[in-house]
Scaffold this active site. Structure first.
Site, short mmCIF file in Angstrom:
data_model
loop_
_atom_site.label_atom_id
_atom_site.label_comp_id
_atom_site.label_asym_id
_atom_site.label_seq_id
_atom_site.Cartn_x
_atom_site.Cartn_y
_atom_site.Cartn_z
N ARG A 186 47.13 42.85 33.95
CA ARG A 186 46.78 42.62 32.60
C ARG A 186 46.56 43.77 31.85
O ARG A 186 45.79 44.37 31.07
CB ARG A 186 45.46 41.84 32.74
CG ARG A 186 45.46 40.49 33.30
CD ARG A 186 46.11 39.42 32.66
NE ARG A 186 46.27 38.12 33.29
CZ ARG A 186 47.08 37.87 34.31
NH1 ARG A 186 47.93 38.71 34.78
NH2 ARG A 186 46.88 36.71 35.01
N SER A 201 42.35 32.79 29.52
CA SER A 201 41.42 33.57 30.29
C SER A 201 40.64 34.26 29.53
O SER A 201 41.01 35.26 28.97
CB SER A 201 41.97 34.28 31.51
OG SER A 201 42.92 33.38 32.36
N GLU A 217 39.31 40.04 29.20
CA GLU A 217 40.62 39.78 28.52
C GLU A 217 40.90 39.83 27.41
O GLU A 217 41.93 40.45 26.83
CB GLU A 217 41.23 39.06 29.64
CG GLU A 217 42.83 38.83 29.83
CD GLU A 217 43.57 37.81 30.69
OE1 GLU A 217 42.94 37.80 31.80
OE2 GLU A 217 44.21 37.16 30.29
P1 NAP Z 1 43.48 29.30 40.45
O1 NAP Z 1 44.56 28.56 41.08
O2 NAP Z 1 42.26 28.49 40.07
O3 NAP Z 1 43.15 30.73 41.16
C1 NAP Z 1 41.98 31.39 40.79
C2 NAP Z 1 42.71 32.87 40.73
O4 NAP Z 1 42.98 33.40 42.05
C3 NAP Z 1 43.67 33.18 39.90
O5 NAP Z 1 43.50 33.52 38.72
C4 NAP Z 1 44.69 34.10 40.80
O6 NAP Z 1 44.78 35.48 40.31
C5 NAP Z 1 44.26 34.21 42.21
N1 NAP Z 1 44.99 33.65 43.12
C6 NAP Z 1 45.13 32.16 43.36
N2 NAP Z 1 46.42 31.96 44.37
C7 NAP Z 1 46.89 33.41 44.66
C8 NAP Z 1 47.76 33.81 45.56
N3 NAP Z 1 48.47 33.04 46.15
N4 NAP Z 1 47.80 35.23 45.74
C9 NAP Z 1 47.07 36.07 44.77
N5 NAP Z 1 46.20 35.44 43.74
C10 NAP Z 1 45.88 34.09 43.80
O7 NAP Z 1 43.99 30.16 39.08
P2 NAP Z 1 44.15 29.30 37.65
O8 NAP Z 1 42.83 29.67 36.91
O9 NAP Z 1 44.56 27.97 37.91
O10 NAP Z 1 45.37 30.01 37.14
C11 NAP Z 1 46.69 30.14 37.62
C12 NAP Z 1 47.51 31.27 37.37
O11 NAP Z 1 47.85 31.18 35.81
C13 NAP Z 1 46.87 32.45 37.63
O12 NAP Z 1 47.94 33.41 38.11
C14 NAP Z 1 46.18 32.78 36.22
O13 NAP Z 1 46.02 34.20 36.04
C15 NAP Z 1 47.05 32.49 35.26
N6 NAP Z 1 46.68 32.00 33.88
C16 NAP Z 1 46.57 32.98 32.90
C17 NAP Z 1 45.72 32.73 31.76
C18 NAP Z 1 45.44 33.98 30.96
O14 NAP Z 1 44.95 33.60 29.66
N7 NAP Z 1 45.83 35.06 31.19
C19 NAP Z 1 45.13 31.59 31.48
C20 NAP Z 1 45.23 30.64 32.53
C21 NAP Z 1 46.16 30.82 33.66
P3 NAP Z 1 45.97 36.03 39.06
O15 NAP Z 1 45.12 35.67 37.91
O16 NAP Z 1 45.82 37.36 39.34
O17 NAP Z 1 47.00 35.33 39.40
#
Ligand code: NAP
Length: 347
Positions: free
Chosen positions: A163, A233, A328
């Site tokens: 990020r 996020s 963020e």
């Molecule tokens: P989640 O599945 O509830 O998991 C929580 C966090 O754990 C994620 O943010 C992800 O980090 C990390 N994670 C999960 N599985 C992983 C793996 N196999 N290896 C490494 N890290 C892992 O996550 P969520 O909130 O539903 O989001 C799913 C994805 O969408 C994530 O990648 C998240 O970053 C992305 N997202 C981004 C935004 C934004 O506004 N930036 C909003 C919603 C979702 P990472 O975030 O580093 O991937």
């Protein structure tokens, strides 16, 4: 270029909090942006470029010119091994991902439905489900406001990290991203390491199936900004030392943790949820009941409500886990970008 008759910023940022700008201008070309910056009438006013406003919270009225980047254009080139996409900065990111898949160009499917414009994607190196912009970015084109020349930075020059990029630091103020280049391999390899994608068979899965799954999961977990104001996020996932992670894992064996090159990544949403903050409200602001990482505007939130809620979330997580959350979302206060800590000092 089009100077809008209205000055209300509410429709131009996804938190949808009513704030005003002195002037809002739609820029449809790089020439428009140069003209706005050179216009003597605007010379002493702060200026900022906004894509879809999906990562910005206006803490108060913007005392200057908000430039909406609406520069459009998509070009596809190819060689034997890759498709090369030249994408103008004002292209909508979710539409771009959908279009690429319809064109048979794969590699962006994990990044489906991330709100924003192409030019915003490199700033925070958008990422989801194991793919980050840096994995597909060939170059970023920027306008140097000192020389009015466009410069092409290679992906390495953008200093992408989790990020993070050069556009949040040394290239934050005097450069405007006008276009990006994406490089997508013709030999497509699915990225299925994240939970919701793990049950796909890597030998038979299609990019379309991944795209549809990512869209379905996001629509189920995340509030639609056109219905409930939010900026995705709100916090980054914190990265802590192995030692701190080990201590925390002893106390909380169920805590999700992921090894990275920088240290151990924790899930900010999980930490917030453990503090029983899901659904917590201050004024019109709420920690989203389905995803604690997202703060929402229930309809009548003020920027102060959101900021107070963010402050409370940080304090509770720090108190319970000794982990500092970084935001963020970018805060604009009195025409300048500030951190949450700087904003609190102004209260
Ligand atoms: P989640 O599945 O509830 O998991 C929580 C966090 O754990 C994620 O943010 C992800 O980090 C990390 N994670 C999960 N599985 C992983 C793996 N196999 N290896 C490494 N890290 C892992 O996550 P969520 O909130 O539903 O989001 C799913 C994805 O969408 C994530 O990648 C998240 O970053 C992305 N997202 C981004 C935004 C934004 O506004 N930036 C909003 C919603 C979702 P990472 O975030 O580093 O991937």
């Amino acid at each position: 270029m089009q100077i809008l008759s209205q000055r209300d910023l509410q429709p131009f940022h996804t938190f949808s909090i009513p704030t005003q700008a002195q002037l809002i201008i739609r820029a449809e070309s790089v020439k428009d942006i140069i003209e706005i910056y050179q216009n003597p009438s605007y010379q002493h006013l702060p200026k900022m470029v906004l894509g879809s406003g999906s990562d910005t919270l206006f803490c108060n009225d913007f005392p200057g010119v908000v430039i909406l980047n609406r520069i459009k254009g998509k070009i596809v080139r190819e060689d034997n091994d890759y498709f090369y996409l030249d994408i103008a900065g004002g292209e909508d990111w979710p539409q771009l991902v959908q279009w690429s898949i319809e064109e048979g160009i794969y590699g962006l499917e994990n990044l489906a439905l991330i709100p924003g414009r192409a030019a915003s994607a490199p700033i925070q190196n958008i990422g989801a489900y194991g793919v980050e912009l840096k994995d597909v970015c060939d170059y970023v084109e920027i306008l140097d406001l000192h020389t009015n020349k466009e410069i092409r930075l290679s992906s390495a020059e953008c200093e992408f990290a989790y990020r993070e990029s050069i556009f949040k630091h040394s290239h934050r103020d005097d450069y405007i991203i006008t276009a990006i280049g994406l490089k997508l391999a013709k030999t497509w390899k699915p990225q299925l390491s994240y939970g919701p994608l793990k049950d796909f068979d890597p030998h038979s899965v299609t990019a379309q199936q991944i795209f549809e799954r990512v869209c379905a999961v996001r629509m189920q977990k995340l509030p639609d900004p056109s219905v409930i104001g939010n900026a995705g996020s709100f916090f980054k996932n914190p990265v802590v030392s192995q030692e701190q992670a080990d201590d925390l894992l002893q106390a909380y064996p169920d805590m999700p943790s992921y090894a990275t090159v920088q240290g151990v990544k924790l899930a900010a949403g999980w930490l917030i949820d453990q503090c029983s903050l899901k659904g917590h409200r201050i004024g019109g602001a709420q920690v989203h009941p389905n995803q604690a990482l997202v703060l929402t505007n229930l309809g009548a939130a003020t920027a102060q409500d959101i900021l107070q809620l963010a402050t409370l979330v940080c304090a509770r997580v720090e108190e319970r886990f000794g982990v500092t959350l970084e935001h963020e979302v970018r805060f604009m206060c009195d025409g300048k970008e500030v951190t949450l800590a700087q904003f609190k000092e102004t209260l």
